[in-house]
Design a protein around this motif. Structure first.
Motif, mmCIF file in Angstrom:
data_model
loop_
_atom_site.group_PDB
_atom_site.id
_atom_site.type_symbol
_atom_site.label_atom_id
_atom_site.label_comp_id
_atom_site.label_asym_id
_atom_site.label_seq_id
_atom_site.Cartn_x
_atom_site.Cartn_y
_atom_site.Cartn_z
ATOM 1 N N GLU A 78 -17.661 52.792 -41.429
ATOM 2 C CA GLU A 78 -16.879 52.663 -42.629
ATOM 3 C C GLU A 78 -16.787 51.233 -43.225
ATOM 4 O O GLU A 78 -16.805 51.051 -44.489
ATOM 5 C CB GLU A 78 -15.486 53.172 -42.694
ATOM 6 N N ASN A 79 -16.465 50.389 -42.348
ATOM 7 C CA ASN A 79 -16.225 48.787 -42.819
ATOM 8 C C ASN A 79 -17.573 48.364 -43.410
ATOM 9 O O ASN A 79 -17.682 47.780 -44.378
ATOM 10 C CB ASN A 79 -15.956 47.983 -41.659
ATOM 11 N N SER A 80 -18.752 48.610 -42.620
ATOM 12 C CA SER A 80 -20.195 48.346 -43.204
ATOM 13 C C SER A 80 -20.319 48.861 -44.416
ATOM 14 O O SER A 80 -20.875 48.341 -45.464
ATOM 15 C CB SER A 80 -20.995 48.784 -42.246
ATOM 16 N N HIS A 81 -20.080 50.189 -44.642
ATOM 17 C CA HIS A 81 -20.159 50.823 -45.923
ATOM 18 C C HIS A 81 -19.535 50.215 -46.923
ATOM 19 O O HIS A 81 -20.126 50.027 -48.050
ATOM 20 C CB HIS A 81 -19.999 52.368 -45.694
ATOM 21 N N THR A 82 -18.112 50.001 -46.555
ATOM 22 C CA THR A 82 -17.322 49.289 -47.741
ATOM 23 C C THR A 82 -18.001 48.040 -47.971
ATOM 24 O O THR A 82 -17.821 47.574 -49.283
ATOM 25 C CB THR A 82 -15.858 49.078 -47.245
ATOM 26 N N ASN A 83 -18.338 47.165 -47.173
ATOM 27 C CA ASN A 83 -18.845 45.692 -47.528
ATOM 28 C C ASN A 83 -20.026 46.020 -48.450
ATOM 29 O O ASN A 83 -20.493 45.297 -49.285
ATOM 30 C CB ASN A 83 -19.152 45.192 -46.144
ATOM 31 N N THR A 84 -20.903 46.997 -47.921
ATOM 32 C CA THR A 84 -22.276 47.036 -48.826
ATOM 33 C C THR A 84 -21.964 47.647 -50.127
ATOM 34 O O THR A 84 -22.429 47.102 -51.402
ATOM 35 C CB THR A 84 -23.009 48.232 -48.133
ATOM 36 N N GLU A 85 -20.898 48.397 -50.482
ATOM 37 C CA GLU A 85 -20.324 48.866 -51.647
ATOM 38 C C GLU A 85 -19.758 47.645 -52.483
ATOM 39 O O GLU A 85 -20.103 47.398 -53.539
ATOM 40 C CB GLU A 85 -19.596 49.931 -51.906
ATOM 41 N N LYS A 100 -22.815 45.291 -53.615
ATOM 42 C CA LYS A 100 -23.514 45.914 -54.721
ATOM 43 C C LYS A 100 -22.644 45.830 -56.001
ATOM 44 O O LYS A 100 -23.415 45.513 -56.780
ATOM 45 C CB LYS A 100 -23.819 47.554 -54.266
ATOM 46 N N ASN A 101 -21.455 46.221 -55.784
ATOM 47 C CA ASN A 101 -20.650 45.944 -57.292
ATOM 48 C C ASN A 101 -20.791 44.552 -57.555
ATOM 49 O O ASN A 101 -20.833 44.221 -58.950
ATOM 50 C CB ASN A 101 -19.273 46.543 -56.898
ATOM 51 N N MET A 102 -20.846 43.451 -56.612
ATOM 52 C CA MET A 102 -20.679 42.020 -56.951
ATOM 53 C C MET A 102 -21.951 41.631 -57.582
ATOM 54 O O MET A 102 -22.173 41.056 -58.617
ATOM 55 C CB MET A 102 -20.449 41.188 -55.938
ATOM 56 N N GLY A 103 -23.059 42.529 -56.909
ATOM 57 C CA GLY A 103 -24.504 42.096 -57.585
ATOM 58 C C GLY A 103 -24.735 42.717 -58.876
ATOM 59 O O GLY A 103 -25.048 42.097 -59.751
ATOM 60 N N ALA A 128 -22.336 43.105 -61.231
ATOM 61 C CA ALA A 128 -21.107 42.133 -61.807
ATOM 62 C C ALA A 128 -21.852 40.801 -62.302
ATOM 63 O O ALA A 128 -21.990 40.436 -63.386
ATOM 64 C CB ALA A 128 -20.102 41.872 -61.326
ATOM 65 N N ALA A 129 -22.600 40.283 -61.287
ATOM 66 C CA ALA A 129 -23.503 39.202 -61.556
ATOM 67 C C ALA A 129 -24.669 39.417 -62.510
ATOM 68 O O ALA A 129 -24.882 38.438 -63.365
ATOM 69 C CB ALA A 129 -24.233 38.606 -59.972
ATOM 70 N N GLN A 130 -25.390 40.485 -62.399
ATOM 71 C CA GLN A 130 -26.332 40.706 -63.387
ATOM 72 C C GLN A 130 -25.619 40.939 -64.648
ATOM 73 O O GLN A 130 -26.679 40.599 -65.942
ATOM 74 C CB GLN A 130 -27.086 41.911 -63.046
ATOM 75 N N ALA A 131 -24.687 41.645 -64.791
ATOM 76 C CA ALA A 131 -23.846 41.888 -66.154
ATOM 77 C C ALA A 131 -23.517 40.480 -66.616
ATOM 78 O O ALA A 131 -23.735 40.066 -67.916
ATOM 79 C CB ALA A 131 -22.708 42.565 -66.047
ATOM 80 N N MET A 132 -23.088 39.371 -66.220
ATOM 81 C CA MET A 132 -22.723 38.280 -66.389
ATOM 82 C C MET A 132 -24.165 37.457 -66.986
ATOM 83 O O MET A 132 -24.166 36.741 -67.782
ATOM 84 C CB MET A 132 -22.049 37.336 -65.299
ATOM 85 N N LYS A 133 -24.889 37.599 -66.355
ATOM 86 C CA LYS A 133 -26.405 36.785 -66.492
ATOM 87 C C LYS A 133 -26.831 37.528 -67.878
ATOM 88 O O LYS A 133 -27.405 36.767 -68.751
ATOM 89 C CB LYS A 133 -27.404 37.088 -65.434
ATOM 90 N N LYS A 134 -26.702 38.904 -67.972
ATOM 91 C CA LYS A 134 -27.203 39.537 -69.292
ATOM 92 C C LYS A 134 -26.243 38.852 -70.498
ATOM 93 O O LYS A 134 -26.907 38.497 -71.569
ATOM 94 C CB LYS A 134 -27.020 40.770 -69.263
#
Length: 236
Positions: free
Chosen positions: A99-106, A109-112, A114-120
């Protein structure tokens, strides 16, 4: 089909599907099913232990053989129950780690995303244009400040007249008013009688006059006026 059979069958089918492993959601669902199955197994073993213990008490010394067999079965059930407790602890630890690994993955993923959105968003931004824009904003703020100060300042109505000329005209008016008052003032006439040679004599005469009892009001008024005139002429 029991849950144990479905669990192992499901695992085999998942392995036969290909190289792709199960998703975190699927693995977590399997672990929860296993925990539920082991929990029911615990309840069953606890019930059997109580039953075997009751049989051992029932037979007692009357049927030692049956009582001993019941106690042996109770011991085996207790051993299985202890093993299930250890298995549940291991599964619980694995489930929490997954569960912790899945949470960290999510989260990553969401931070990625957000980074793509900021880049755009920043693709259409030019730092030079931003500097020019901020400079224009600063200039317009300065202009607005100057306009506000100009509007709030006191309007200079009537400043076309010379203040020195107005002060000179005011002084002339005051001098004319003073001259007019001086003309209206009546100065006392010069006494016709000669002044005494010594001031003490005039003062003595005046004090003597004050101590003499007048004969009539008319004579007293005339004498008073003469004395006052002589005194005023001498004092001036």
């Amino acid at each position: 089909m029991s849950k144990v059979s479905r669990f192992f069958k499901g695992g085999g089918s998942a392995a036969s599907k290909g190289r792709r492993g199960p998703s975190p959601q699927e693995a977590l669902a399997r672990l929860r099913e296993t925990e539920e199955m082991l929990g029911k197994k615990q309840e069953y073993l606890e019930t059997r232990i109580e039953r075997e213990l009751a049989l051992a008490r029932q037979h007692g010394t009357k049927n030692k053989r049956a009582a001993l067999q019941a106690l042996k079965r109770k011991k085996r059930y207790e051993k299985q129950l202890s093993q299930i407790d250890g298995t549940l602890s291991t599964i619980e630890f694995q489930r929490e780690a997954l569960e912790n690994s899945h949470t960290n993955t999510e989260v990553l993923k969401n931070m990625g995303y957000a980074a793509q959105a900021m880049k755009k968003v920043h693709e259409n931004m030019d730092l030079n244009k931003i500097d020019d824009l901020m400079q224009d904003i600063t200039e317009q703020q300065d202009v607005a400040q100057e306009i506000s100060e100009a509007i709030s300042s006191r309007a200079a109505f009537g400043d076309e007249f010379d203040e020195d000329e107005l002060m000179a005209e005011l002084e002339e008016l005051e001098q004319e008013e003073m001259n007019k008052r001086m003309r209206d003032v009546r100065l006392p006439s010069v006494p016709s009688t000669s002044l005494p040679s010594r001031p003490g004599k005039l003062l003595a005469c005046h004090f003597k006059f004050l101590t003499i009892k007048p004969c009539s009001s008319t004579r007293k008024r005339v004498e008073d006026e003469d004395d006052m005139k002589q005194l005023a002429a001498w004092a001036s």
